[in-house]
Design an enzyme around this catalytic site. Structure first.
Site, short mmCIF file in Angstrom:
data_model
loop_
_atom_site.label_atom_id
_atom_site.label_comp_id
_atom_site.label_asym_id
_atom_site.label_seq_id
_atom_site.Cartn_x
_atom_site.Cartn_y
_atom_site.Cartn_z
N LYS A 182 0.86 -1.19 0.00
CA LYS A 182 0.00 0.00 0.00
C LYS A 182 0.89 1.24 0.00
CE LYS A 182 -1.46 2.79 2.90
NZ LYS A 182 -1.31 4.08 2.19
N GLU B 57 10.46 0.46 9.91
CA GLU B 57 11.55 1.38 9.54
C GLU B 57 10.98 2.77 9.70
OE1 GLU B 57 14.64 0.75 8.70
OE2 GLU B 57 14.59 -1.41 8.37
N CYS C 221 14.92 9.85 5.78
CA CYS C 221 14.82 9.35 7.15
C CYS C 221 16.16 9.42 7.90
CB CYS C 221 14.30 7.92 7.16
SG CYS C 221 15.23 6.82 6.10
N GLU D 62 11.78 15.09 14.32
CA GLU D 62 12.14 14.89 12.92
C GLU D 62 11.36 15.92 12.11
OE1 GLU D 62 10.54 11.50 10.80
OE2 GLU D 62 12.49 11.15 9.89
P1 NAD Z 1 3.46 8.24 7.53
O1 NAD Z 1 3.74 7.53 8.78
O2 NAD Z 1 2.58 9.41 7.56
O3 NAD Z 1 2.83 7.26 6.45
C1 NAD Z 1 3.50 6.08 6.06
C2 NAD Z 1 2.50 5.14 5.44
O4 NAD Z 1 1.60 4.69 6.46
C3 NAD Z 1 1.62 5.74 4.35
O5 NAD Z 1 1.41 4.80 3.33
C4 NAD Z 1 0.31 6.02 5.09
O6 NAD Z 1 -0.80 6.08 4.23
C5 NAD Z 1 0.27 4.80 5.98
N1 NAD Z 1 -0.64 4.91 7.12
C6 NAD Z 1 -1.04 6.02 7.77
N2 NAD Z 1 -1.89 5.68 8.76
C7 NAD Z 1 -2.03 4.34 8.75
C8 NAD Z 1 -2.76 3.41 9.52
N3 NAD Z 1 -3.56 3.80 10.53
N4 NAD Z 1 -2.66 2.10 9.22
C9 NAD Z 1 -1.86 1.68 8.22
N5 NAD Z 1 -1.14 2.53 7.44
C10 NAD Z 1 -1.22 3.84 7.70
O7 NAD Z 1 4.88 8.62 6.93
P2 NAD Z 1 5.19 9.46 5.61
O8 NAD Z 1 4.87 10.90 5.89
O9 NAD Z 1 4.57 8.82 4.42
O10 NAD Z 1 6.76 9.26 5.47
C11 NAD Z 1 7.68 10.02 6.18
C12 NAD Z 1 8.19 9.27 7.37
O11 NAD Z 1 8.73 8.02 6.95
C13 NAD Z 1 9.32 9.97 8.09
O12 NAD Z 1 9.14 9.82 9.48
C14 NAD Z 1 10.55 9.20 7.64
O13 NAD Z 1 11.64 9.24 8.51
C15 NAD Z 1 10.01 7.82 7.51
N6 NAD Z 1 10.85 7.02 6.63
C16 NAD Z 1 11.63 6.05 7.18
C17 NAD Z 1 12.47 5.30 6.38
C18 NAD Z 1 13.36 4.23 6.96
O14 NAD Z 1 13.86 3.41 6.21
N7 NAD Z 1 13.59 4.21 8.26
C19 NAD Z 1 12.52 5.54 5.00
C20 NAD Z 1 11.70 6.55 4.49
C21 NAD Z 1 10.87 7.28 5.30
#
Ligand code: NAD
Length: 478
Positions: free
Chosen positions: A175, A250, A283, A380
């Site tokens: 997703k 992650e 990230c 962050e």
């Molecule tokens: P987010 O947490 O807002 O969303 C991530 C995903 O989770 C999206 O697909 C979103 O639709 C989904 N989601 C949201 N609510 C949900 C729920 N209740 N149930 C299931 N899925 C749900 O993050 P973002 O804004 O898309 O991405 C940025 C974040 O991701 C930053 O914190 C960044 O550090 C992190 N990130 C981490 C890595 C890593 O490898 N550690 C890599 C890239 C990004």
């Protein structure tokens, strides 16, 4: 760019793209104009994808490992053949410079190459129970992995988890994030055309609360693989707990970079600007830069001057720095900086402004004199901003670097090899880079300490994450 430019993106389920019934616009962050419409897959889309994955799984897990590897190599080649189109699509949905989009497509394909080579090396062990028994272990696939993706690097982050999952004989239901679902869907379609069996890799775009929650809370999923923020990770983990579904998380970071007085300052200044890759929406970005007092003034002056030189603009123009993903994200970044500097003591050394009203741009920014416990130091921010801090000795640098709830990455700058190893050991981080901007190769394990995650992606370690051990004991009695 008009909505027609990239058309409609339905869920890709069982090798077929489903028509978009209930679509949402995907916006170009450089203009906030729609560039495509993506499906809102919902529970129904996830259920269909899980059924397709269940149908495909028995044959896929029984496929000869070498053949699985050949198929993954074919998929990698097909993705590379479509690299220009995928890069354009990636830039349309994320706004990032085309140069970065191309790199991430190439990097994504490298994951497939790497794990294609591992399919026939997933070995068990023989266990010495004594002369009366033969005991051995097998590493078997988990089943269906539900992969929740962020928007910041769709090609690379999709393939980081999906390549090892497939290599180990699992099926995938992914997703992508609603902000950027296009590349994540398109690469699954390309994989299908390249010969990956139908239903092995399904993609259902949609929001988190409905579509994402339907996946993470399903008892038909054997592992939830999540990349995103810490806050969402908590919700995902709770949802997976209903069925004791294992999770790989992650999450975010607030990574420190430690510049010691014996560092190669030219290289340290240049690589520190790596924080502005993807407009700082990385990230592992080293956004807290601790600099020894002997070189602080010189470093601060040089890094601020270099930051001021960076160009900002739409990704199609290949600037140094593109826009943030949404207007809301831009405003959040602006607020963090204002909060740190408006009432002091923070001081902007470079940037600190919204350079153009159209789109979601924020100038690459360097701030100093921010207290360690201020929100800009602790949270962050996920934007093109880093903060500088001055330290006096190694102990102080390590203590302050570790004083965070995150632990994804850390960088060390020193020419003293003993200090490099000493400090690397003491840093609470899943990865440490010495004398270079954080490197994330497919071969090297990656993941977080503390709230930055659970489990490891990449390298051979990922094989452990996408398989489970079965022990087989056989009596040798006559
Ligand atoms: P987010 O947490 O807002 O969303 C991530 C995903 O989770 C999206 O697909 C979103 O639709 C989904 N989601 C949201 N609510 C949900 C729920 N209740 N149930 C299931 N899925 C749900 O993050 P973002 O804004 O898309 O991405 C940025 C974040 O991701 C930053 O914190 C960044 O550090 C992190 N990130 C981490 C890595 C890593 O490898 N550690 C890599 C890239 C990004």
């Amino acid at each position: 760019m008009s909505q027609e430019s990239h058309g409609e993106y339905g869920s890709y389920v069982g090798g077929t793209e489903r028509p978009v019934e209930d679509g949402v616009a995907v916006l170009n962050p450089s203009t906030n104009d729609p560039v495509a419409t993506a499906a809102e897959g919902g529970r129904e889309g996830i259920d269909a994808a899980l059924s397709a994955a269940e149908d495909a799984l028995p044959e896929w897990r029984a496929t000869d490992p070498g053949e699985r590897g050949d198929l993954l190599r074919d998929v990698a080649d097909a993705i590379r053949d479509s690299a220009d189109d995928l890069a354009e699509l990636g830039t349309a949905e994320t706004g990032r410079p085309l140069r970065e989009s191309r790199l991430f497509v190439r990097n994504g394909a490298e994951y497939l190459d790497y794990y294609a080579g591992l399919t026939d090396k997933i070995e068990g062990e023989s266990v010495p129970l004594g002369e009366g028994d033969l005991d051995y272990t097998r590493r078997e696939p988990l089943g269906i992995t539900g992969q929740i993706l962020p928007w910041n690097a769709p090609a690379l982050l999709s393939l980081r988890g999906i390549a090892p999952a497939l290599a180990c004989g699992n099926a995938v239901v992914a997703k992508p994030a609603p902000e950027a679902p296009l590349v994540a869907t398109e690469i699954a379609r390309i994989a299908g055309e390249a010969g990956l069996p139908d239903g092995v890799w399904n993609v259902v775009p949609g929001d988190g609360a409905t579509t994402g929650a339907a996946l993470t809370g399903s008892d038909r999923v054997d592992k939830v693989v999540f990349t995103g923020s810490v806050e969402t990770a908590r919700t995902v983990m709770k949802s997976a707990a209903d069925h004791l579904t294992p999770v790989g998380l992650e999450t975010g970071g607030k990574s420190p970079s430690l510049v010691f007085p014996d560092a190669d300052l030219d290289a340290a200044v240049e690589d520190t600007l790596g924080v502005f890759t993807m407009a700082g929406q990385v990230c592992f970005a080293t956004t807290r830069v601790f600099v020894h007092e002997d070189v602080y003034d010189e470093f601060a002056e040089r890094v601020a001057a270099a930051t001021e030189e960076l160009t900002v603009g739409p990704g199609t123009e290949n600037p140094d720095v593109g826009p943030l993903i949404t207007r809301e994200a831009r405003d959040r970044v602006a607020e963090y900086v204002s909060e740190a500097v408006d009432d002091g003591p923070g001081r902007v050394l470079a940037g600190g402004e919204i350079p153009r009203e159209e789109g979601n741009f924020y100038a690459p920014t360097v701030v100093e004199d921010v207290p360690d416990d201020a929100p800009l130091s602790c949270d962050e921010v996920f934007g093109p901003v880093f903060t500088l801090y001055e330290f006096s000795d190694d102990d102080e640098a390590v203590r302050r670097a570790n004083d965070t709830r995150y632990g994804l990455y850390a960088a060390v700058w020193t020419r003293d090899v003993s200090r490099a190893h000493r400090v690397a050991r003491r840093l609470d981080a899943g990865s440490v880079s010495v004398n270079e901007f954080p490197v994330t190769a497919p071969q090297a394990p990656f993941g977080g300490y503390k709230e930055s995650g659970i489990g490891r992606e990449k390298g051979t370690q990922a094989v452990r994450e996408y398989t489970q051990t079965k022990n087989v004991a056989i009596s040798l009695d006559e």
